[in-house]
Design a protein around this motif. Structure first.
Motif, PDB file in Angstrom:
ATOM      1  N   GLY A  39       2.000 -10.737 -14.911  1.00 57.34           N
ATOM      2  CA  GLY A  39       1.202  -9.604 -15.348  1.00 57.34           C
ATOM      3  C   GLY A  39       1.937  -8.293 -15.171  1.00 57.34           C
ATOM      4  N   ILE A  40       2.791  -8.223 -14.135  1.00 59.11           N
ATOM      5  CA  ILE A  40       3.573  -7.004 -13.920  1.00 59.11           C
ATOM      6  C   ILE A  40       4.545  -6.806 -15.076  1.00 59.11           C
ATOM      7  CG2 ILE A  40       5.073  -5.836 -12.294  1.00 59.11           C
ATOM      8  CD1 ILE A  40       2.364  -6.348 -11.153  1.00 59.11           C
ATOM      9  N   GLU A  41       5.181  -7.911 -15.476  1.00 60.81           N
ATOM     10  CA  GLU A  41       6.100  -7.812 -16.607  1.00 60.81           C
ATOM     11  C   GLU A  41       5.345  -7.482 -17.885  1.00 60.81           C
ATOM     12  OE1 GLU A  41       9.533  -8.108 -16.338  1.00 60.81           O
ATOM     13  OE2 GLU A  41       8.971  -7.943 -14.246  1.00 60.81           O
ATOM     14  N   LEU A  42       4.146  -7.997 -17.976  1.00 57.58           N
ATOM     15  CA  LEU A  42       3.318  -7.675 -19.143  1.00 57.58           C
ATOM     16  C   LEU A  42       3.014  -6.184 -19.179  1.00 57.58           C
ATOM     17  CD1 LEU A  42       1.562  -8.517 -21.524  1.00 57.58           C
ATOM     18  CD2 LEU A  42      -0.216  -9.137 -19.932  1.00 57.58           C
ATOM     19  N   MET A  43       2.739  -5.614 -17.999  1.00 59.47           N
ATOM     20  CA  MET A  43       2.499  -4.165 -17.937  1.00 59.47           C
ATOM     21  C   MET A  43       3.754  -3.402 -18.312  1.00 59.47           C
ATOM     22  SD  MET A  43       0.405  -3.888 -14.424  1.00 59.47           S
ATOM     23  CE  MET A  43      -0.369  -5.373 -13.900  1.00 59.47           C
ATOM     24  N   ALA A  44       4.907  -3.894 -17.833  1.00 62.52           N
ATOM     25  CA  ALA A  44       6.163  -3.234 -18.182  1.00 62.52           C
ATOM     26  C   ALA A  44       6.394  -3.299 -19.683  1.00 62.52           C
ATOM     27  CB  ALA A  44       7.322  -3.892 -17.433  1.00 62.52           C
ATOM     28  N   THR A  45       6.027  -4.425 -20.277  1.00 65.09           N
ATOM     29  CA  THR A  45       6.188  -4.555 -21.722  1.00 65.09           C
ATOM     30  C   THR A  45       5.302  -3.557 -22.455  1.00 65.09           C
ATOM     31  OG1 THR A  45       6.421  -6.892 -21.253  1.00 65.09           O
ATOM     32  CG2 THR A  45       6.302  -6.262 -23.550  1.00 65.09           C
ATOM     33  N   GLY A  46       4.141  -3.312 -21.865  1.00 61.84           N
ATOM     34  CA  GLY A  46       3.242  -2.367 -22.506  1.00 61.84           C
ATOM     35  C   GLY A  46       3.636  -0.923 -22.272  1.00 61.84           C
ATOM     36  N   ALA A  47       4.429  -0.673 -21.226  1.00 65.90           N
ATOM     37  CA  ALA A  47       4.767   0.702 -20.884  1.00 65.90           C
ATOM     38  C   ALA A  47       5.901   1.220 -21.778  1.00 65.90           C
ATOM     39  CB  ALA A  47       5.153   0.792 -19.420  1.00 65.90           C
ATOM     40  N   SER A  48       6.293   2.465 -21.520  1.00 67.53           N
ATOM     41  CA  SER A  48       7.102   3.181 -22.505  1.00 67.53           C
ATOM     42  C   SER A  48       8.497   2.609 -22.695  1.00 67.53           C
ATOM     43  CB  SER A  48       7.196   4.642 -22.083  1.00 67.53           C
ATOM     44  OG  SER A  48       7.663   4.716 -20.751  1.00 67.53           O
ATOM     45  N   ARG A  49       9.111   2.039 -21.672  1.00 60.81           N
ATOM     46  CA  ARG A  49      10.496   1.637 -21.806  1.00 60.81           C
ATOM     47  C   ARG A  49      10.641   0.492 -22.809  1.00 60.81           C
ATOM     48  NH1 ARG A  49      15.017   2.522 -18.695  1.00 60.81           N
ATOM     49  NH2 ARG A  49      16.703   1.035 -19.053  1.00 60.81           N
ATOM     50  N   PRO A 100       9.162 -13.912 -17.158  1.00 56.94           N
ATOM     51  CA  PRO A 100      10.009 -13.536 -18.289  1.00 56.94           C
ATOM     52  C   PRO A 100      10.264 -12.037 -18.289  1.00 56.94           C
ATOM     53  CG  PRO A 100       8.064 -14.752 -18.992  1.00 56.94           C
ATOM     54  CD  PRO A 100       7.844 -14.361 -17.589  1.00 56.94           C
ATOM     55  N   ARG A 101      11.430 -11.660 -18.745  1.00 57.08           N
ATOM     56  CA  ARG A 101      11.681 -10.225 -18.888  1.00 57.08           C
ATOM     57  C   ARG A 101      10.887  -9.705 -20.079  1.00 57.08           C
ATOM     58  NH1 ARG A 101      15.163  -7.276 -16.393  1.00 57.08           N
ATOM     59  NH2 ARG A 101      15.174  -5.863 -18.166  1.00 57.08           N
ATOM     60  N   GLY A 130       5.480 -17.433 -19.189  1.00 56.99           N
ATOM     61  CA  GLY A 130       6.074 -17.775 -17.907  1.00 56.99           C
ATOM     62  C   GLY A 130       5.912 -19.241 -17.533  1.00 56.99           C
ATOM     63  N   ALA A 131       6.638 -19.610 -16.484  1.00 61.21           N
ATOM     64  CA  ALA A 131       6.687 -21.011 -16.074  1.00 61.21           C
ATOM     65  C   ALA A 131       5.337 -21.515 -15.580  1.00 61.21           C
ATOM     66  CB  ALA A 131       7.748 -21.185 -14.986  1.00 61.21           C
ATOM     67  N   CYS A 132       4.591 -20.666 -14.886  1.00 64.19           N
ATOM     68  CA  CYS A 132       3.336 -21.143 -14.274  1.00 64.19           C
ATOM     69  C   CYS A 132       2.287 -21.466 -15.322  1.00 64.19           C
ATOM     70  CB  CYS A 132       2.805 -20.093 -13.317  1.00 64.19           C
ATOM     71  SG  CYS A 132       3.884 -19.818 -11.948  1.00 64.19           S
ATOM     72  N   ALA A 133       2.104 -20.558 -16.277  1.00 63.06           N
ATOM     73  CA  ALA A 133       1.098 -20.814 -17.293  1.00 63.06           C
ATOM     74  C   ALA A 133       1.503 -22.004 -18.159  1.00 63.06           C
ATOM     75  CB  ALA A 133       0.900 -19.576 -18.155  1.00 63.06           C
ATOM     76  N   SER A 134       2.806 -22.179 -18.364  1.00 62.77           N
ATOM     77  CA  SER A 134       3.250 -23.239 -19.263  1.00 62.77           C
ATOM     78  C   SER A 134       3.279 -24.599 -18.585  1.00 62.77           C
ATOM     79  CB  SER A 134       4.638 -22.913 -19.805  1.00 62.77           C
ATOM     80  OG  SER A 134       4.638 -21.655 -20.423  1.00 62.77           O
ATOM     81  N   GLY A 172       0.680 -15.882 -15.877  1.00 60.90           N
ATOM     82  CA  GLY A 172       0.508 -16.243 -14.477  1.00 60.90           C
ATOM     83  C   GLY A 172      -0.149 -17.596 -14.324  1.00 60.90           C
ATOM     84  N   ARG A 173      -0.168 -18.062 -13.062  1.00 63.55           N
ATOM     85  CA  ARG A 173      -0.721 -19.385 -12.811  1.00 63.55           C
ATOM     86  C   ARG A 173      -2.228 -19.359 -12.971  1.00 63.55           C
ATOM     87  NH1 ARG A 173       1.390 -16.982  -8.532  1.00 63.55           N
ATOM     88  NH2 ARG A 173      -0.120 -16.130  -7.084  1.00 63.55           N
ATOM     89  N   VAL A 174      -2.758 -20.480 -13.354  1.00 64.14           N
ATOM     90  CA  VAL A 174      -4.196 -20.599 -13.549  1.00 64.14           C
ATOM     91  C   VAL A 174      -4.712 -21.672 -12.602  1.00 64.14           C
ATOM     92  CG1 VAL A 174      -6.008 -21.136 -15.159  1.00 64.14           C
ATOM     93  CG2 VAL A 174      -4.012 -19.894 -15.945  1.00 64.14           C
ATOM     94  N   ALA A 175      -5.569 -21.269 -11.679  1.00 63.23           N
ATOM     95  CA  ALA A 175      -6.188 -22.252 -10.786  1.00 63.23           C
ATOM     96  C   ALA A 175      -7.287 -22.981 -11.548  1.00 63.23           C
ATOM     97  CB  ALA A 175      -6.771 -21.558  -9.562  1.00 63.23           C
ATOM     98  N   ILE A 176      -7.631 -24.144 -11.040  1.00 63.62           N
ATOM     99  CA  ILE A 176      -8.636 -24.931 -11.741  1.00 63.62           C
ATOM    100  C   ILE A 176      -9.965 -24.208 -11.765  1.00 63.62           C
ATOM    101  CG2 ILE A 176      -9.891 -27.106 -11.675  1.00 63.62           C
ATOM    102  CD1 ILE A 176      -7.556 -28.501 -11.156  1.00 63.62           C
ATOM    103  N   LYS A 177     -10.232 -23.471 -10.701  1.00 63.70           N
ATOM    104  CA  LYS A 177     -11.483 -22.713 -10.674  1.00 63.70           C
ATOM    105  C   LYS A 177     -11.491 -21.644 -11.766  1.00 63.70           C
ATOM    106  CE  LYS A 177     -14.490 -20.856  -7.086  1.00 63.70           C
ATOM    107  NZ  LYS A 177     -14.534 -20.370  -5.706  1.00 63.70           N
ATOM    108  N   MET A 178     -10.317 -21.214 -12.184  1.00 64.85           N
ATOM    109  CA  MET A 178     -10.195 -20.185 -13.208  1.00 64.85           C
ATOM    110  C   MET A 178     -10.240 -20.756 -14.611  1.00 64.85           C
ATOM    111  SD  MET A 178     -10.062 -17.018 -13.376  1.00 64.85           S
ATOM    112  CE  MET A 178      -9.211 -15.513 -13.058  1.00 64.85           C
ATOM    113  N   MET A 179      -9.981 -22.048 -14.737  1.00 63.00           N
ATOM    114  CA  MET A 179      -9.856 -22.645 -16.066  1.00 63.00           C
ATOM    115  C   MET A 179     -11.111 -22.493 -16.926  1.00 63.00           C
ATOM    116  SD  MET A 179      -7.304 -23.945 -17.535  1.00 63.00           S
ATOM    117  CE  MET A 179      -7.350 -24.120 -19.299  1.00 63.00           C
TER     118      MET A 179
END
Lengths: 199, 187
Positions: free
Chosen positions: A53-63, A148-149, A115-119, A88-95
């Motif tokens: 999610g942090i990388e997602l925010m970076a993707t959304g930001a100006s750079r 992912p970058r 990313g690796a966790c979601a996939s 990000g990872r998804v717990a079963i409770k979140m599914m």
């Protein structure tokens, strides 16, 4: 396509530049239809549960600026989104939550598994973590990395754009009710219809 | 460090709460020992053990007594000692206490066993223990008698096991696979 409004071919002279442009636009709309506008205005639903999610925010930001691809309008209501980015990872409770949000998104919709966790579940090979969200819901594009970058995520968004351009709203099999004609949603739940389409 | 010298170093520590405990509950063997055997002197952090049937009395005393005054329950957790070397009991419920006014800490350990691991709830003393006890129940299956609302807190409703027990497999018993599938056709 539904956009077949009969417009007589317009012979533009050199002086009538604006009119030529308009003619070009109409032609483009006829040929590419809504897919063209749709792929350039993807509205993401950020389902960010971890460091991706942090990388997602970076993707959304100006750079990195996901706005260059028309996908800067992050909406936190699934009703207004057509691209779900599971970061990000998804717990079963979140599914169940994730599935419900996916179901609440209006068609047409696409899903990026970021990313690796979601996939695949990533390093979290435990009882509580879903080992890849594609086990339980459809995924269009997998973005590799941990996390992912932003460039990789942008590549994923561009892959979605290619998908939208290539198959997008055409054909009833993958994206139902997606012609420009609005169809009652009841029809799409007919079992025999979808079974035939799968074959 | 030999066992003997460790004993001595512990006995040299003047922990007012432990002394008060010894005076109040003469019949109990608290067996005060440092959490970390390497530590000595003033840095030592003491841990006492209390049987489950006297646990509530002891903790209430630690909370109320003038010499102890443990106003704060920092943490409440549990350890599963299954297959642990030289362990006699299976579950150790651990209370981490802090006194802000007296500026001292104390750890209280209470051992319980299968088939019905059970300790009294301390929600009546420290209200913040409610969710901590729910977590211990969820993860270890230790029941807390007198808890107002002993439900699972981390795993979902309908989950059967207690996953932090040592005999629970890391990858679960098929819980993460048994789930409804959504496809583009069924959506």
């Amino acid at each position: 396509m539904g956009l077949e409004i009969s417009i007589p071919p317009y012979q533009a002279t050199k002086e009538e530049f604006l009119a030529t442009k308009l003619n070009y636009l109409v032609d483009l709309l006829r040929r590419k239809g809504v897919n063209w506008s749709r792929k350039n205005s993807l509205w993401p639903m950020p389902f960010a549960t971890a460091c991706c999610g942090i990388e997602l925010m970076a993707t959304g930001a100006s750079r990195y600026d996901i706005a260059r691809f028309g996908a800067e309008v992050m909406r936190f209501s699934p009703r207004q989104c057509d691209l779900m980015i599971v970061a990000g990872r998804v717990a079963i409770k979140m599914m169940p939550v994730l599935q419900r949000i996916y179901l609440q998104m209006a068609e047409p919709k696409w899903v990026i598994s970021m990313g690796a966790c979601a996939s695949t579940g990533g390093v979290f090979d435990t009882y509580a973590v879903v080992q890849g969200i594609d086990q339980f819901m459809p995924v269009d594009v997998y973005v590799p990395g941990c996390p992912p970058r932003p460039e990789t995520l942008l590549e994923g968004v561009m892959a979605i754009q290619r998908i939208v351009e290539a198959e997008g709203v055409q054909g009833p099999s993958r994206q139902r009710g997606l012609g420009l004609v609005v169809e009652p949603t009841v029809q799409v739940h007919v079992e025999t219809e979808s079974a035939n389409e799968r074959e | 460090m030999s066992k003997r010298s460790r004993r001595t170093s512990v006995n040299n520590i003047a922990h007012p709460a432990v002394e008060a405990l010894g005076a109040q509950f003469a019949g109990l063997d608290f067996a005060p020992a440092p959490l970390n055997p390497q530590t000595t002197g003033q840095d030592v952090q003491l841990c006492v053990r209390v049987p489950a049937d006297r646990l509530l009395d002891v903790l209430r005393f630690l909370y109320e007594d003038e010499r102890c005054r443990f106003e704060q329950l920092c943490d409440l957790t549990c350890v599963d000692y299954l297959n642990f070397p030289k362990a006699r009991d299976r579950y150790g419920v651990i209370y981490s206490l802090l006194s802000l006014s007296k500026e001292h800490r104390l750890w209280v350990r209470c051992f319980v066993n299968d088939p019905d691991p059970k300790v009294p709830s301390v929600v009546g003393i420290w209200k913040g223990a409610e969710w901590l006890e729910r977590e211990v129940w969820d993860m270890f299956g230790v029941r807390f008698d007198g808890h107002p609302d002993l439900r699972r807190i981390l795993t979902w409703e309908g989950f059967k096991a207690h996953p932090l027990r040592k005999d629970y497999p890391l990858r679960g018993r098929g819980e993460r696979e048994a789930f409804e599938r959504i496809t583009t056709e069924s959506a």
